[in-house]
Enzyme design. Structure first.
Site, mmCIF file in Angstrom:
data_model
loop_
_atom_site.group_PDB
_atom_site.id
_atom_site.type_symbol
_atom_site.label_atom_id
_atom_site.label_comp_id
_atom_site.label_asym_id
_atom_site.label_seq_id
_atom_site.Cartn_x
_atom_site.Cartn_y
_atom_site.Cartn_z
ATOM 1 N N ASN A 1 0.869 -1.180 0.000
ATOM 2 C CA ASN A 1 0.000 0.000 0.000
ATOM 3 C C ASN A 1 0.906 1.230 0.000
ATOM 4 O OD1 ASN A 1 -1.820 2.024 0.520
ATOM 5 N ND2 ASN A 1 -2.341 1.317 2.580
ATOM 6 N N LYS B 1 0.166 4.281 -0.342
ATOM 7 C CA LYS B 1 -0.470 5.472 0.256
ATOM 8 C C LYS B 1 -0.219 6.710 -0.618
ATOM 9 C CE LYS B 1 -0.159 3.177 4.687
ATOM 10 N NZ LYS B 1 -0.101 3.250 6.137
#
Ligand code: PGA
Length: 249
Positions: A9, A11
């Site tokens: 992930n 982000k």
């Protein structure tokens, strides 16, 4: 055997150029495990990343999406838009979405429904706050998050679900759940799914652990029988760290 998965992930960290550089490095990495590898760049990088990943085994996920297919929702991105650029997976319910963007169980259930209706695979995140764990409420909180977000789904939908248990106190803090704490909660999650649906669905559902997973702690966490891989934040931004974590499975 259920699928083992390591998902990164990214982000709001890498722009398109940086995302493509990381994909380039990952394509050159030697993944020795059988684990499925997924990366989740930001929206603006998805289309270019889809092109860069075509023909590769690395899967591509969005980090969020809106529950409507289209309409007057300024600033949002829909499932058909994601599918249109070659993205067929989405992370939903991440604690940062729950905390900073006030996403609750009702909203997440709607997002899950939309993603599944578009035949997307959902990485559904949930996990307790530090205060929940300290007050002994962590199992109840997790059961509630599963109930609100997922337990309205018919059995068939579960083939497109990946669960990601991420205790909020472990995300980005450098504190991980101990391998024993992770196993205890993963076993509880699997039992909760088995009780509500059945043991076949529970046994086939990948449950990832997330929260400060690094190359040095991944082998022990991944050695636990109910931990089927990881959702990796910080360490996913570095190709050699991420590769080492994949190879720990
Ligand atoms: P972290 O993030 O690995 O940086 O703790 C995990 C996540 O938020 O998915």
């Amino acid at each position: 055997m259920r699928t083992q998965i390591v998902a990164g992930n990214w982000k709001m960290n890498l722009d398109q150029e940086e995302s493509l550089q990381l994909i380039d490095a990952l394509k050159k990495s030697t993944f020795q495990s059988q684990a499925e590898v997924i990366v989740a760049p930001n929206f603006t990088a998805l289309s270019a990343c889809a092109t860069a990943l075509s023909g590769s085994k690395i899967g591509l996920s969005a980090q969020n999406m809106h529950q409507a297919d289209k309409g007057a929702y300024t600033g949002e991105v829909s499932a058909p838009m994601l599918k249109g650029v070659g993205v067929n997976k989405v992370i939903l319910g991440h604690s940062e979405r729950r905390e900073y963007f006030r996403e609750d169980g009702v909203l997440l259930a709607a997002k899950v429904d939309t993603a599944l209706a578009h035949d997307m695979q959902v990485i559904f995140c949930f996990g307790e706050l530090l205060a929940d764990r300290e007050s002994g409420q962590h199992f109840e909180v997790v059961r509630m998050q599963l109930t609100e977000g997922l337990f309205h789904l018919p059995r068939e939908s579960w083939t497109n679900l990946i669960l990601a248990y991420e205790p909020v106190w472990a995300i980005g803090t450098g504190k991980t759940a101990s391998p024993e704490q992770a196993q205890e909660m993963h076993a509880f999650i699997r039992q909760t799914v088995a009780d509500f649906y059945n043991s076949e669905i529970a046994d086939n559902c990948p449950i990832l652990y997330g929260g400060s997973v690094k190359p040095d702690n991944a082998p022990l966490i991944f050695s636990k029988p109910d931990v089927d891989g990881g959702l990796i934040g910080g360490a996913a931004l570095n190709a050699s760290d991420f590769t080492a974590i994949v190879n720990a499975l």
